[in-house]
Design an enzyme around this catalytic site. Structure first.
Site, mmCIF file in Angstrom:
data_model
loop_
_atom_site.group_PDB
_atom_site.id
_atom_site.type_symbol
_atom_site.label_atom_id
_atom_site.label_comp_id
_atom_site.label_asym_id
_atom_site.label_seq_id
_atom_site.Cartn_x
_atom_site.Cartn_y
_atom_site.Cartn_z
ATOM 1 N N ARG A 52 0.822 -1.203 0.040
ATOM 2 C CA ARG A 52 0.000 -0.096 -0.154
ATOM 3 C C ARG A 52 0.821 1.255 -0.085
ATOM 4 O O ARG A 52 1.971 1.284 0.138
ATOM 5 C CB ARG A 52 -0.943 0.092 1.271
ATOM 6 C CG ARG A 52 -0.307 -0.399 2.446
ATOM 7 C CD ARG A 52 -0.607 0.285 3.659
ATOM 8 N NE ARG A 52 -0.617 1.744 3.548
ATOM 9 C CZ ARG A 52 0.335 2.512 3.794
ATOM 10 N NH1 ARG A 52 1.794 2.011 3.925
ATOM 11 N NH2 ARG A 52 0.607 3.860 3.644
ATOM 12 N N GLY A 53 0.363 2.528 -0.210
ATOM 13 C CA GLY A 53 1.082 3.637 -0.414
ATOM 14 C C GLY A 53 1.176 3.956 -1.796
ATOM 15 O O GLY A 53 1.372 2.760 -2.552
ATOM 16 N N ALA A 54 0.622 4.966 -2.408
ATOM 17 C CA ALA A 54 0.531 5.310 -3.864
ATOM 18 C C ALA A 54 1.783 5.014 -4.477
ATOM 19 O O ALA A 54 1.975 4.141 -5.715
ATOM 20 C CB ALA A 54 0.263 6.632 -3.967
ATOM 21 N N ARG A 95 -7.353 -0.990 -7.239
ATOM 22 C CA ARG A 95 -7.657 0.058 -6.459
ATOM 23 C C ARG A 95 -7.852 1.243 -7.170
ATOM 24 O O ARG A 95 -6.975 1.668 -8.332
ATOM 25 C CB ARG A 95 -6.705 0.349 -5.535
ATOM 26 C CG ARG A 95 -6.582 -0.680 -4.120
ATOM 27 C CD ARG A 95 -5.629 -0.299 -3.116
ATOM 28 N NE ARG A 95 -6.780 0.444 -2.046
ATOM 29 C CZ ARG A 95 -6.164 1.177 -1.154
ATOM 30 N NH1 ARG A 95 -5.091 1.059 -1.007
ATOM 31 N NH2 ARG A 95 -7.043 1.750 -0.481
ATOM 32 N N GLN A 202 -3.093 2.490 10.081
ATOM 33 C CA GLN A 202 -1.644 2.586 9.370
ATOM 34 C C GLN A 202 -0.573 3.500 10.346
ATOM 35 O O GLN A 202 0.548 3.102 10.016
ATOM 36 C CB GLN A 202 -1.964 3.104 7.811
ATOM 37 C CG GLN A 202 -2.798 2.555 6.939
ATOM 38 C CD GLN A 202 -3.904 2.704 6.935
ATOM 39 O OE1 GLN A 202 -4.709 3.239 7.943
ATOM 40 N NE2 GLN A 202 -4.642 2.452 5.678
ATOM 41 N N ASP A 243 -2.650 10.200 -2.199
ATOM 42 C CA ASP A 243 -2.862 9.387 -3.268
ATOM 43 C C ASP A 243 -3.210 10.088 -4.691
ATOM 44 O O ASP A 243 -3.205 9.178 -5.768
ATOM 45 C CB ASP A 243 -4.053 8.368 -2.938
ATOM 46 C CG ASP A 243 -3.550 7.520 -1.814
ATOM 47 O OD1 ASP A 243 -3.050 6.334 -1.856
ATOM 48 O OD2 ASP A 243 -3.423 8.038 -0.598
#
EC number: 5.3.1.23
Length: 359
Positions: A52-54, A95, A202, A243
């Site tokens: 995760r994380g752009a 996503r 998170q 994001d």
């Protein structure tokens, strides 16, 4: 405690047959590495937030579509191009909000489109080179964001952050946490307050974990404590990631970010968004144009609890992101400098710098 900074969040294994990631759903209890050998496994890892994380999603997608390309058995360019696009579109469905996912996949597809004269084997090699460059570029870009962000801070500052935009959200350094890590290398001492970041925690599981293991003075707070620490004068700056950023500077980030920005403006604390230019979507005129992902009710009602903590049948609204209005943002820290109001102008200047001088 193992220093998370010694591990790459996303990489390719030695024989180029699997995407290797840290399973972020296991943190902070276990540092577990996963080898994703199929496109389906990469899609699932992105959707389930194992990666995760752009920026990290972008790198994982680039390697993931390369893994998919390896599976295409044909010598026909046209057949390869069609099947590659199918695999690209499949990964793009994992996503909807993080623009880096689409940015990376489009870069990979451009390699195929621009080299129609190459053999399929040569195309696969070029795709590997492009994926490796996307990863290397992420490290360079995050380092530059750290240096540009550090120029806005002073030694000893208190910094509040929301969600995780550290190394775990990228390959190395992170975006919002990069100024802290670059400062650490240069002898700065910051006091960092990490919002817990409900419902997926998170901030608690990831940011607090990586900051603490790196030796940064870290205090974990619940999301609803941000006002209290700001009022005490303990916070001199807020650093968050993004994001997707619209052309007018509106920024989508993990749910709860917009509330932090409103609080920061009330208390006169500068609120900075740290993100690479790949996170900007100039096709989105404002934040109203950004599609916000909604996730399952169970993340709110059941996850992290031994017993269900809400009545059966109650309605749940669970957006994964919210949009911070550009009027509440003091600056957007990029690899090419800091964009400030009026954002339409300064964002265009950042892209002009990029076109003149690649980082």
């Amino acid at each position: 405690m193992q220093n998370i900074m010694s591990i790459e969040t996303v990489s390719l294994n030695k024989d180029n047959t699997a995407v290797v990631i840290i399973d972020q759903t296991q943190l902070p209890y276990n540092i577990e590495m996963l080898e994703l050998r199929t496109q389906e496994e990469v899609w699932k890892a992105i959707y389930l937030l194992q990666v995760r994380g752009a920026p990290a999603i972008g790198v994982a997608a680039a390697y993931g579509v390369y893994i998919g390309a390896r599976e295409i058995e044909t010598q026909s360019y046209e057949e390869f191009r069609i099947k590659f696009k199918q695999k690209k579109d499949y990964l793009a469905s994992s996503r909807p909000t993080a623009v880096n996912l689409f940015w990376a996949l489009n870069r990979m597809e451009k390699v195929v489109i621009d080299h129609a004269d190459k053999s399929v084997q040569e195309l696969k090699h070029l795709l590997l080179e492009e994926a490796n460059e996307i990863k290397a570029e992420d490290i360079r870009v995050c380092r530059r964001i750290g240096e540009n962000g550090l120029a806005l801070l002073k030694d000893g500052d208190g910094i509040l952050t929301h969600c995780n935009a550290g190394q775990l959200a990228t390959v190395k350094y992170g975006t919002a946490l990069s100024p802290i890590y670059v400062g650490l290398e240069k002898g700065y001492h910051f006091k960092v307050f990490t919002d817990e970041t409900r419902p997926l925690l998170q901030g608690a599981r990831l940011s607090a974990f990586e900051l603490h293991s790196s030796g940064v003075d870290t205090t974990l707070i619940c999301d609803n404590m941000a006002s209290a620490v700001m009022k005490k004068g303990w916070v001199q700056a807020v650093l968050v990631g993004a994001d997707r950023i619209a052309a007018n500077g509106d920024a989508a980030n993990k749910i709860g970010t917009s509330g932090v920005a409103i609080l920061a403006k009330y208390y006169g604390i500068p609120f900075y968004v740290c993100a690479p230019l790949s996170t900007f979507d100039l096709n989105c005129k404002t934040g109203d144009d950004i599609h916000i992902e909604e996730r399952s009710a169970e993340e709110v009602t059941e996850m992290w609890y031994k017993k269900r903590m809400a009545p059966e049948g109650v309605k749940v609204f669970n957006p994964a992101f919210d949009v911070t209005d550009h009027q509440n943002i003091a600056g957007i820290v990029t690899e090419y400098g800091v964009a400030t109001a009026p954002f339409e102008k300064s964002i265009c200047e950042m892209f002009s710098k990029r076109d003149k001088l690649k980082v």
